[in-house]
Design a protein around this motif. Structure first.
Motif, PDB file in Angstrom:
ATOM      1  N   THR A   1      14.328  75.125  98.711  1.00 46.32           N
ATOM      2  CA  THR A   1      14.307  74.162  97.617  1.00 46.32           C
ATOM      3  C   THR A   1      13.742  74.806  96.362  1.00 46.32           C
ATOM      4  OG1 THR A   1      13.896  72.389  99.218  1.00 46.32           O
ATOM      5  CG2 THR A   1      13.541  71.876  96.907  1.00 46.32           C
ATOM      6  N   PRO A   2      14.496  74.785  95.267  1.00 47.99           N
ATOM      7  CA  PRO A   2      13.980  75.362  94.017  1.00 47.99           C
ATOM      8  C   PRO A   2      12.847  74.521  93.450  1.00 47.99           C
ATOM      9  CG  PRO A   2      16.085  74.292  93.639  1.00 47.99           C
ATOM     10  CD  PRO A   2      15.867  74.254  95.113  1.00 47.99           C
ATOM     11  N   ASP A   3      12.092  75.113  92.546  1.00 53.84           N
ATOM     12  CA  ASP A   3      11.014  74.369  91.895  1.00 53.84           C
ATOM     13  C   ASP A   3      11.586  73.186  91.125  1.00 53.84           C
ATOM     14  OD1 ASP A   3       9.162  76.145  92.861  1.00 53.84           O
ATOM     15  OD2 ASP A   3       9.149  77.396  91.047  1.00 53.84           O
ATOM     16  N   GLU A   4      10.823  72.106  91.104  1.00 52.01           N
ATOM     17  CA  GLU A   4      11.179  70.883  90.376  1.00 52.01           C
ATOM     18  C   GLU A   4      12.533  70.314  90.824  1.00 52.01           C
ATOM     19  OE1 GLU A   4       9.382  70.599  86.181  1.00 52.01           O
ATOM     20  OE2 GLU A   4      10.222  72.633  86.308  1.00 52.01           O
ATOM     21  N   ALA A   5      12.790  70.401  92.128  1.00 53.44           N
ATOM     22  CA  ALA A   5      13.972  69.780  92.713  1.00 53.44           C
ATOM     23  C   ALA A   5      13.599  69.283  94.099  1.00 53.44           C
ATOM     24  CB  ALA A   5      15.129  70.768  92.801  1.00 53.44           C
ATOM     25  N   SER A   6      14.051  68.089  94.447  1.00 52.52           N
ATOM     26  CA  SER A   6      13.705  67.526  95.742  1.00 52.52           C
ATOM     27  C   SER A   6      14.617  66.353  96.057  1.00 52.52           C
ATOM     28  CB  SER A   6      12.238  67.048  95.740  1.00 52.52           C
ATOM     29  OG  SER A   6      11.961  66.330  96.914  1.00 52.52           O
ATOM     30  N   LEU A   7      14.922  66.181  97.344  1.00 51.31           N
ATOM     31  CA  LEU A   7      15.685  65.018  97.790  1.00 51.31           C
ATOM     32  C   LEU A   7      14.762  63.884  98.244  1.00 51.31           C
ATOM     33  CD1 LEU A   7      18.624  66.730  99.694  1.00 51.31           C
ATOM     34  CD2 LEU A   7      18.572  65.781  97.390  1.00 51.31           C
TER      35      LEU A   7
ATOM     36  N   VAL B   1      20.929  64.304  93.403  1.00 54.23           N
ATOM     37  CA  VAL B   1      19.932  64.756  92.437  1.00 54.23           C
ATOM     38  C   VAL B   1      18.706  63.866  92.524  1.00 54.23           C
ATOM     39  CG1 VAL B   1      20.783  63.326  90.528  1.00 54.23           C
ATOM     40  CG2 VAL B   1      19.599  65.474  90.014  1.00 54.23           C
ATOM     41  N   GLY B   2      17.539  64.464  92.279  1.00 52.72           N
ATOM     42  CA  GLY B   2      16.296  63.725  92.349  1.00 52.72           C
ATOM     43  C   GLY B   2      15.986  62.978  91.064  1.00 52.72           C
ATOM     44  N   ASP B   3      14.841  62.298  91.076  1.00 54.20           N
ATOM     45  CA  ASP B   3      14.369  61.518  89.936  1.00 54.20           C
ATOM     46  C   ASP B   3      13.537  62.427  89.029  1.00 54.20           C
ATOM     47  OD1 ASP B   3      13.756  59.394  88.286  1.00 54.20           O
ATOM     48  OD2 ASP B   3      13.256  58.042  89.930  1.00 54.20           O
ATOM     49  N   SER B   4      12.959  61.822  87.991  1.00 53.89           N
ATOM     50  CA  SER B   4      12.161  62.571  87.014  1.00 53.89           C
ATOM     51  C   SER B   4      11.114  63.441  87.705  1.00 53.89           C
ATOM     52  CB  SER B   4      11.471  61.587  86.066  1.00 53.89           C
ATOM     53  OG  SER B   4      10.634  62.275  85.168  1.00 53.89           O
ATOM     54  N   GLY B   5      11.075  64.714  87.316  1.00 52.84           N
ATOM     55  CA  GLY B   5      10.134  65.655  87.918  1.00 52.84           C
ATOM     56  C   GLY B   5      10.711  66.409  89.097  1.00 52.84           C
ATOM     57  N   SER B   6      11.815  65.897  89.666  1.00 51.99           N
ATOM     58  CA  SER B   6      12.472  66.592  90.777  1.00 51.99           C
ATOM     59  C   SER B   6      13.976  66.665  90.547  1.00 51.99           C
ATOM     60  CB  SER B   6      12.175  65.877  92.101  1.00 51.99           C
ATOM     61  OG  SER B   6      12.674  64.552  92.087  1.00 51.99           O
ATOM     62  N   ASP B   7      14.358  66.667  89.254  1.00 49.24           N
ATOM     63  CA  ASP B   7      15.769  66.559  88.887  1.00 49.24           C
ATOM     64  C   ASP B   7      16.298  67.793  88.166  1.00 49.24           C
ATOM     65  OD1 ASP B   7      14.266  66.259  86.616  1.00 49.24           O
ATOM     66  OD2 ASP B   7      15.152  64.356  85.984  1.00 49.24           O
ATOM     67  N   ARG B   8      15.740  68.977  88.467  1.00 50.70           N
ATOM     68  CA  ARG B   8      16.164  70.191  87.762  1.00 50.70           C
ATOM     69  C   ARG B   8      17.323  70.903  88.447  1.00 50.70           C
ATOM     70  NH1 ARG B   8      12.823  67.638  85.220  1.00 50.70           N
ATOM     71  NH2 ARG B   8      11.436  68.532  83.654  1.00 50.70           N
TER      72      ARG B   8
END
Length: 376
Positions: free
Chosen positions: A63-69, A85-92
């Motif tokens: 998982t890259p930085d600032e990205a999350s499911l 795509v994730g929400d704010s803070g995990s949407d890069r």
């Protein structure tokens, strides 16, 4: 001398007749000369009809930085793959998942977003990410981010509202390429916006901004008569669940649209592809969603199934849920409604038309007869 008491009673009889006819005329008009039924049917789907599809798993791809499911906010199904795509803070970055929800790779966003809240697929095959989150309602511009599904290349397209900032978590792209944004309101109907003049995604200026125009509202409480605060799930107050819109999707053929909230999915028939008109007509199917920590994602598969997903809210990542045959169900219900409306319009008389008008005449005649009897 004239009998004043009889004259008074006659005048009273006339007033009764006029009042009865005035009261019955709107009901008669509702049953004749109108293609809309008095009560519009709407199919309800129970949450038990959803079944778990698979659970997002990024353990093999890293998982890259600032990205999350764990903060899954937008979902698209295309070409046999799932894009999330994730929400704010995990949407890069956008996760590319196979049919088992295993992440195969990540696509970094071509620009640095502010707060991505939803994602749609355009007729050009690209992903369109809605950078429209604004909880504080203070952004001067929002944006759509275009993204190639294979390379991740793309660009920013800024947008401006005509009436000040809004928080929005729903984007839909019509089959003609016109994007629609639906705002998230704590109370009342959502507002529906599109680029001014109906500009399609391929014509949006980059970086912009392109002005938006309001083309309608989305008020599911109005079409349902009353909101059912006892159904569905979520984390907000029950009475607010169904009117806080958190995601949208359009079927592969562009004839069915879905807008979800924390507790429900509302499905609309748009045979001509006009989603604003479909919203004005009201949902054809309302589906209560199964229990989810914070449901914000929705998508259609290419074979017409409906998918919903949720943020984890500090727990385990919940599975993606599927409602099989959602598109065909909406289409069948819409055809049945159209047939019923046409039959009602062509009928020589209806319960609310001839029935009410005839009843009004009978009431007037009976009232006059009784009054004349008393006057003798």
């Amino acid at each position: 001398m004239p009998d004043r008491s009889r004259w008074s009673r006659s005048r009273w009889s006339l007033r009764v007749a006029v009042a009865v006819l005035a009261a019955c005329t709107p009901l008669a008009a509702a049953g004749t000369g109108s293609a809309e039924p008095f009560f519009r049917d709407q199919t309800a789907v129970d949450a038990s009809e959803f079944t778990p599809l698979c659970t997002p798993d990024d353990s093999a791809a890293g998982t890259p930085d600032e990205a999350s499911l764990e903060e899954l906010s937008g979902l698209v199904s295309a070409g046999g793959l799932l894009y999330a795509v994730g929400d704010s803070g995990s949407d890069r970055a956008v996760a590319v998942m196979d049919g088992n929800c295993a992440v195969q790779r990540w696509l970094p966003l071509p620009v640095d977003p502010y707060d991505v809240e939803d994602m749609a697929s355009g007729p050009d095959g690209r992903l369109w990410l809605a950078d429209t989150g604004d909880n504080g309602r203070r952004r001067d511009t929002v944006a759509l981010i275009a993204m190639d599904r294979d390379t991740g290349a793309g660009e920013l397209h800024r947008l401006t509202y005509p009436d000040g900032p809004h928080d929005a978590e729903t984007v839909l792209v019509q089959r003609d390429g016109t994007p629609l944004i639906v705002t998230k309101e704590v109370f009342g109907a959502g507002n529906v916006y599109r680029p001014a003049g109906g500009a399609v995604v391929g014509d949006l200026a980059s970086p912009g901004p392109t002005p938006l125009e309001k083309v309608g509202t989305l008020d599911v409480a109005e079409t349902n008569g009353a909101d059912d605060a006892t159904t569905g799930s979520g984390t907000t107050a029950p009475a607010l669940h169904s009117t806080m819109f958190t995601g949208g999707a359009v079927s592969a053929d562009g004839t069915v649209a879905a807008v979800r909230s924390y507790s429900d999915v509302f499905l609309f028939s748009a045979p001509d592809g006009d989603l604003a008109a479909a919203f004005a007509a009201g949902p054809v199917v309302r589906a209560h969603v199964p229990q989810q920590p914070q449901g914000e994602s929705i998508a259609f598969t290419e074979n017409g199934d409906l998918l919903i997903a949720s943020e984890a809210r500090e727990g385990p990542v919940p599975p993606i849920q599927a409602l099989p045959g959602a598109v065909s169900r909406v289409q069948e219900q819409a055809r049945a409604q159209t047939a019923a409306d046409e039959a009602s319009a062509q009928s020589p008389g209806t319960v609310w038309g001839i029935g009410v008008a005839g009843g009004a005449v009978v009431l007037v005649v009976v009232a006059g007869f009784v009054i004349r009897r008393r006057a003798r």
